[in-house]
Enzyme design. Sequence first.
Site, PDB file in Angstrom:
ATOM      1  N   ALA A 517       7.379   1.845   1.749  1.00 14.80           N
ATOM      2  CA  ALA A 517       7.568   0.965   2.898  1.00 14.80           C
ATOM      3  C   ALA A 517       7.153   1.668   4.177  1.00 14.80           C
ATOM      4  O   ALA A 517       7.105   2.897   4.244  1.00 14.80           O
ATOM      5  CB  ALA A 517       9.030   0.527   2.992  1.00 14.80           C
ATOM      6  N   SER A 518       6.852   0.876   5.176  1.00 20.10           N
ATOM      7  CA  SER A 518       6.512   1.377   6.505  1.00 20.10           C
ATOM      8  C   SER A 518       5.397   2.420   6.403  1.00 20.10           C
ATOM      9  O   SER A 518       4.275   2.106   6.018  1.00 20.10           O
ATOM     10  CB  SER A 518       7.758   1.952   7.178  1.00 20.10           C
ATOM     11  OG  SER A 518       7.539   2.160   8.548  1.00 20.10           O
ATOM     12  N   GLY A 519       5.687   3.680   6.741  1.00 17.85           N
ATOM     13  CA  GLY A 519       4.663   4.711   6.683  1.00 17.85           C
ATOM     14  C   GLY A 519       4.157   4.964   5.277  1.00 17.85           C
ATOM     15  O   GLY A 519       2.995   5.311   5.079  1.00 17.85           O
ATOM     16  N   TYR A 522       1.681   2.350   4.758  1.00 17.77           N
ATOM     17  CA  TYR A 522       0.529   2.685   5.595  1.00 17.77           C
ATOM     18  C   TYR A 522      -0.387   3.660   4.854  1.00 17.77           C
ATOM     19  O   TYR A 522      -1.617   3.494   4.812  1.00 17.77           O
ATOM     20  CB  TYR A 522       1.040   3.294   6.895  1.00 17.77           C
ATOM     21  CG  TYR A 522       0.023   3.457   7.997  1.00 17.77           C
ATOM     22  CD1 TYR A 522      -1.333   3.226   7.797  1.00 17.77           C
ATOM     23  CD2 TYR A 522       0.435   3.879   9.269  1.00 17.77           C
ATOM     24  CE1 TYR A 522      -2.253   3.388   8.826  1.00 17.77           C
ATOM     25  CE2 TYR A 522      -0.474   4.035  10.300  1.00 17.77           C
ATOM     26  CZ  TYR A 522      -1.817   3.801  10.070  1.00 17.77           C
ATOM     27  OH  TYR A 522      -2.717   3.952  11.084  1.00 17.77           O
TER      28      TYR A 522
END
Length: 561
Positions: A517-519, A522
Amino acid sequence: MIETSQGTLKIQLFDFFVIKFLSKQKSRIVDSLRKRLRGGNIGQLFVKICRKRSLSVVSLFLFPPKSNPRFCKVTEMSLTRTAIHRFRYTYRTISSPSSASITTRFQLQRLITSDPIPILKPVQFHSSYSSSSSSSLKQDFVGGGDDAYPTGDFNFEPVTGFNKFIVKLKTLIALPWERVQHGSILKIVLRGQISDQLKSRFSKGLSLPQISDNLLKATYDPRISGLYLHIDTLNCGWAKVEEIRRQILNFRKSGKFVVAYVPSCREKEYYIACACEEIYAPPSAYFSLFGLTVQAGFVRGFFDNLGIEPQVERIGKYKSAGDQLTRKTMSEDNREMLTTLLDNIYSNWLDKVSSARGKKREDIENFINEGVYQVDKLKEEGFISSILYDDEVMTRLKERLRVKTDKNLPMVDFRKYSGVRKWTVGISGGKELIAVIRASGAIRRVESPLSAPSKGIIGEKFIEKIRRVRESKKFKAAIIRIDSPGGDALASDLMWREIRLLAASKPVITSMSDVAASGGYYMAMGAGTIVAESLTLTGSIGVISGEPRSFSKINEKAMNG
């Protein structure tokens, strides 16, 4: 197999370490035997192996047809631990003195040694999760054209014929720490934290890669007769639980049994247990099958009493990481997100459990809603096989394997079996190397002097690994394994850039574990292909930043104090 007027002639060859006979050379030897031994009282030619100190003695026998049960020992050959250079055949007796055509000792020796036997390179296979041609892991494909990709389904094919003999030979000459008694049961205790990182044989705790490797090896290992799982309270995400369950189902395709013993059980533990053939629990077992819950803590009231006013800025209405600092209750957006996640996990749980236990989904859901408190009720409803203590389960396993009650049950534990190489059980990788780079934990750009070396993802170290793989010629592709909730945005961007550069020169696949998730999500975007478990938590729902602004009451107390 060669059919003759006198019977069937069967030739089996073998290798030792890196030596194998080419199939066409095997055919040449068979043809020569057929010509020279034509008309003789020939049956089957097979190989018997026994141990004698540092040497392995291989004896070849000629079995006559069923009409003549006599047999004769025709040759002996010794091999060293480094290589086999040629066969040496000697002749002892003749199967039938009244045979129309008799092959002498010198004729048989000349037949085999007249042409040199080549020494060949070992057979290589197409991936690290594939074995020999008779025990390959075939992949089904979905999609079409350039978008076709493997489903990951495991198709077990038993090892037969020549390859079966090779595996038996390798297990016979295995190193001391790789030796396992035939008919043993592999015991694995699933408890506590399960890491996504590789661990050494002497490290504490469980590792998902080691669990997967051990189950794969045990699937093809002829010395392993079954699997005994001791399942206790687990502390890992649903994606790891899903993968362990799938590996157990793959193991069962080999025809070997799987028995689970569950002294303490919640939804995750039972999700794994229901993949087993039999489930046992003691009379005092803790069963907590009440459904799924999620909790969230909020400290805004505590900060108000201290006079601290946290300032949090976010982008994305579902980005709830800062709510515990700024709110006293759960927001509706956060509640909607968590409810959706729970519904997805619980729906999957009901589908898999109902399919495994042969029940309707509605019946299991109603049973869970009633509240399960007694183990007897679980047995009556068919959720477990029987109520037994651990020693009683061992007694049943002895009966299953026909082991005498006064004898110990042959069993090998998880840690010892981790030392068995895949090569020993006939599973080998190809010539091409694929780099596997694992990224687990929160993301940081640099390593803090006070942090543990193995905690989290350090951007600088991760980038160094990516660059080494990109510059190396021995790695033909890379797999990025991510198990991270995110962290530093700058570090995530820098790692994404390096993954993009790597993907421009070599194939790169991102594999997601419990959470990406998130980073973490990314980073995954830099790869050309992304795969995940059905229960992986992934995606990017926004960004957040914050700091404390006001310390009025703390300053006031300090002034008055």
